[in-house]
Design a protein around this motif. Structure first.
Motif, short mmCIF file in Angstrom:
data_model
loop_
_atom_site.label_atom_id
_atom_site.label_comp_id
_atom_site.label_asym_id
_atom_site.label_seq_id
_atom_site.Cartn_x
_atom_site.Cartn_y
_atom_site.Cartn_z
N ASN A 103 0.80 -1.22 0.00
CA ASN A 103 0.00 0.00 0.00
C ASN A 103 0.84 1.28 0.00
O ASN A 103 0.36 2.34 0.34
CB ASN A 103 -0.96 0.00 1.19
CG ASN A 103 -0.26 -0.33 2.50
OD1 ASN A 103 0.88 0.07 2.70
ND2 ASN A 103 -0.94 -1.06 3.37
N ARG A 104 2.09 1.14 -0.38
CA ARG A 104 2.94 2.31 -0.55
C ARG A 104 3.14 2.46 -2.06
O ARG A 104 3.57 1.53 -2.73
CB ARG A 104 4.25 2.16 0.20
CG ARG A 104 4.04 1.79 1.66
CD ARG A 104 5.34 1.65 2.42
NE ARG A 104 5.92 2.94 2.78
CZ ARG A 104 5.53 3.69 3.80
NH1 ARG A 104 4.53 3.29 4.58
NH2 ARG A 104 6.12 4.83 4.07
N ILE A 105 2.82 3.63 -2.59
CA ILE A 105 2.68 3.77 -4.03
C ILE A 105 3.39 5.03 -4.52
O ILE A 105 3.28 6.10 -3.90
CB ILE A 105 1.19 3.86 -4.42
CG1 ILE A 105 0.42 2.65 -3.89
CG2 ILE A 105 1.01 3.97 -5.93
CD1 ILE A 105 -1.04 2.92 -3.65
N PHE B 252 4.50 1.91 -9.07
CA PHE B 252 5.31 0.99 -8.28
C PHE B 252 4.66 0.88 -6.91
O PHE B 252 4.43 1.89 -6.23
CB PHE B 252 6.76 1.48 -8.16
CG PHE B 252 7.54 1.37 -9.45
CD1 PHE B 252 7.21 0.42 -10.40
CD2 PHE B 252 8.59 2.22 -9.71
CE1 PHE B 252 7.92 0.31 -11.59
CE2 PHE B 252 9.32 2.12 -10.88
CZ PHE B 252 8.98 1.17 -11.82
N ILE B 253 4.36 -0.34 -6.49
CA ILE B 253 3.61 -0.57 -5.25
C ILE B 253 4.40 -1.54 -4.38
O ILE B 253 4.78 -2.62 -4.84
CB ILE B 253 2.22 -1.16 -5.55
CG1 ILE B 253 1.48 -0.29 -6.59
CG2 ILE B 253 1.38 -1.28 -4.28
CD1 ILE B 253 0.18 -0.87 -7.08
N TRP B 254 4.64 -1.18 -3.13
CA TRP B 254 5.44 -2.00 -2.23
C TRP B 254 4.91 -1.85 -0.82
O TRP B 254 3.90 -1.20 -0.58
CB TRP B 254 6.91 -1.61 -2.34
CG TRP B 254 7.23 -0.25 -1.77
CD1 TRP B 254 7.78 0.05 -0.56
CD2 TRP B 254 7.01 1.02 -2.42
NE1 TRP B 254 7.91 1.40 -0.41
CE2 TRP B 254 7.45 2.02 -1.54
CE3 TRP B 254 6.49 1.39 -3.66
CZ2 TRP B 254 7.38 3.37 -1.85
CZ3 TRP B 254 6.41 2.74 -3.97
CH2 TRP B 254 6.85 3.72 -3.08
N ILE C 262 14.02 4.75 -2.53
CA ILE C 262 14.51 3.94 -3.65
C ILE C 262 13.45 3.83 -4.73
O ILE C 262 13.72 4.01 -5.93
CB ILE C 262 14.92 2.53 -3.16
CG1 ILE C 262 16.14 2.63 -2.24
CG2 ILE C 262 15.21 1.60 -4.34
CD1 ILE C 262 16.51 1.32 -1.56
N MET C 263 12.22 3.54 -4.33
CA MET C 263 11.14 3.38 -5.31
C MET C 263 10.78 4.70 -5.98
O MET C 263 10.44 4.73 -7.16
CB MET C 263 9.91 2.77 -4.64
CG MET C 263 10.13 1.37 -4.12
SD MET C 263 10.85 0.28 -5.39
CE MET C 263 11.11 -1.21 -4.42
N LEU C 264 10.88 5.78 -5.24
CA LEU C 264 10.65 7.09 -5.82
C LEU C 264 11.67 7.35 -6.93
O LEU C 264 11.33 7.81 -8.03
CB LEU C 264 10.75 8.16 -4.74
CG LEU C 264 10.40 9.60 -5.13
CD1 LEU C 264 8.97 9.70 -5.62
CD2 LEU C 264 10.62 10.53 -3.94
#
Length: 497
Positions: A328-330, A402-404, A412-414
């Motif tokens: 639920n982190r997007i 990107f969902i983690w 990192i995902m940003l």
């Protein structure tokens, strides 16, 4: 240089000052550390868990007067302030550490059937307005998902499956009531405060809090055809090969009724291609338009469409069911490319996505790539300077999610999402011969992104394009101290010497 006082989080306010605010409101004032943890945490919750912040004060207004008094309080104490409606955003503008104006108590919808107008309070979700209008055989233009707040989707532009027929969500607003930074409530329309009306249609919350929208409605006495068509991984190239054909030979020949999004979803480490289809008409007509998809041999089940109410086609539950709740982190970003799209660009779009997933297979296991094939002709037909919304061009929109679930991976995902889009833009520029279009803020008269699908840190020139200078002038007029600073905040224009 600005000499504005910095905004504070309200932690130094005294109980007497908080009580003074309470005494002027019908609605509740929730203070961190004083309310029950259950109540407080539930009010902080957001769709994107990456952007949950612990606000010191949450106000739940029950009237415009409550909103006005709260804004005056914010101005008096130079508080950091955010507006919460649906809380369904990528970049988190509805969260903050200071005071949150939470509009969830203001969800009334009034429909005038004869005039084909709906008046919706600023706290409405899209589903509130869709269902109220559908009940009387009318239809409102909202976004693709009914869990979004009307405030964000409207002031941010708002693309819908109905946009090919009726334009953006913001193009269907005929009037609004806006709470300004000094607490005044004013009407914004073509005839009253027309400059403010221009600004709230695409300019987000830069100029005030919209307490009420009036939308024009459209006749609707029928269901729509909607559904998913999924394909096995070995047909990924075949799916890509259909994109130009579906858009040019089917969508563009449907009188705006056929809307399609291609998507690539990760399932157990494998990228599954598919289409989400929508046809605003009877099933026998829809079948003619989905024939290329059926000929390709979708997985059955779960593939297939059916006739349902329009409001059911936007129901968030059908989308939420695809993603385990712990992911639920997007972070999302987007770009556009003109038709016909080069096969090299199409292949790069998916290959690069697969490469990113392969780097973090356990963490990005439910991520998705959306390729919007819808007809943007109606959107692009509106002059660029008619509203603050600047992305009025045709082309294929690519959006990556990107969902983690691990907070340690946020930065990192940003970076990965930004890298994905910048690499894709470069490929577009080199391959599709659209020099300037793929450069952030560089292409002719518009932007390369959809502002509601970004990480919130894009350059303002890429969001507002040639409208930016006018935005700055409006900011100086309506919010010179930059109270509203959570959604692509614009700096006020300098006063002339």
């Amino acid at each position: 240089m600005s000499n504005r006082a910095p905004r504070n989080d309200g932690s130094s306010l005294t109980s007497e000052q908080i009580d003074a605010l309470r005494s002027k409101l019908k609605g509740k004032v929730i203070v961190k550390g004083q309310a029950s943890d259950e109540e407080y945490r539930s009010l902080l919750d957001r769709w994107n868990k990456m952007h949950i912040k612990e606000a010191n004060i949450i106000v739940l207004p029950e009237s415009e007067e409550d909103i006005s008094e709260t804004i005056k309080f914010v101005a008096e104490h130079t508080l950091d302030v955010a507006i919460h409606c649906g809380g369904h955003t990528y970049s988190g503008p509805s969260s903050g550490h200071g005071l949150i104006i939470d509009l969830r108590k203001l969800r009334k919808v009034t429909v005038d059937v004869e005039k084909k107008l709906a008046v919706a309070q600023g706290g409405c979700l899209a589903e509130d307005i869709e269902r109220a209008t559908e009940d009387v055989k009318l239809r409102v233009v909202m976004g693709a998902i009914n869990a979004t707040g009307c405030g964000g989707i409207t002031t941010g532009g708002g693309i819908s499956n109905l946009s090919a027929q009726h334009g953006l969500v913001c193009d269907n607003v005929v009037a609004a009531r806006v709470a300004l930074a000094d607490g005044r409530i004013v009407v914004a329309s073509e005839t009253e405060n027309a400059d403010l009306f221009w600004g709230i249609r695409g300019g987000g919350s830069n100029f005030g809090l919209v307490t009420e929208f009036t939308y024009k409605l459209h006749d609707c006495d029928h269901d729509v055809y909607s559904g998913f068509f999924m394909f096995p991984p070995n047909k990924l190239d075949d799916v890509l090969g259909l994109f130009n054909t579906i858009h040019l030979d089917y969508i563009m020949k449907s009188d705006g009724k056929f809307a399609v999004n291609g998507f690539f979803a990760v399932r157990e480490g494998v990228v599954m291609p598919g289409f989400l289809v929508y046809y605003d008409g009877p099933e026998e007509e829809a079948k003619k338009f989905i024939k290329p998809l059926e000929d390709l041999g979708p997985i059955s089940p779960p593939s297939g469409g059916k006739m349902i109410p329009h409001s059911a086609s936007t129901d968030w539950k059908q989308f939420a069911a695809m993603f385990p709740p712990q992911f639920n982190r997007i972070v999302g970003s987007s770009t556009q490319v003109g038709y016909p799209v080069s096969p090299i660009v199409l292949k790069k779009t998916v290959d690069l996505f697969q490469e990113k997933i392969a780097l973090y297979p356990e963490n990005l296991g439910v991520s998705k790539l959306i390729v919007d094939l819808r007809d943007y002709t109606k959107i692009a037909s509106v002059p660029l300077d008619a509203t603050a919304y600047a992305n009025r061009r045709t082309g294929m929109l690519v959006g990556v999610d990107f969902i983690w679930d691990d907070p340690k991976l946020d930065s990192i995902m940003l970076a990965e999402a930004r890298n994905y889009i910048s690499t894709l833009r470069q490929t577009i520029k080199e391959t599709n011969e659209q020099r300037g279009i793929a450069d952030v803020g560089g292409h002719v008269a518009a932007t390369t992104l959809y502002p509601l699908l970004t990480d919130g840190e894009e350059k303002l020139a890429s969001v507002f394009g040639t409208n930016l200078q006018r935005m700055k002038e409006l900011k100086r007029k309506y919010d010179p101290d930059v109270m509203w600073d959570k959604w692509y905040p614009v700096e006020p224009a300098e006063l002339p010497n």
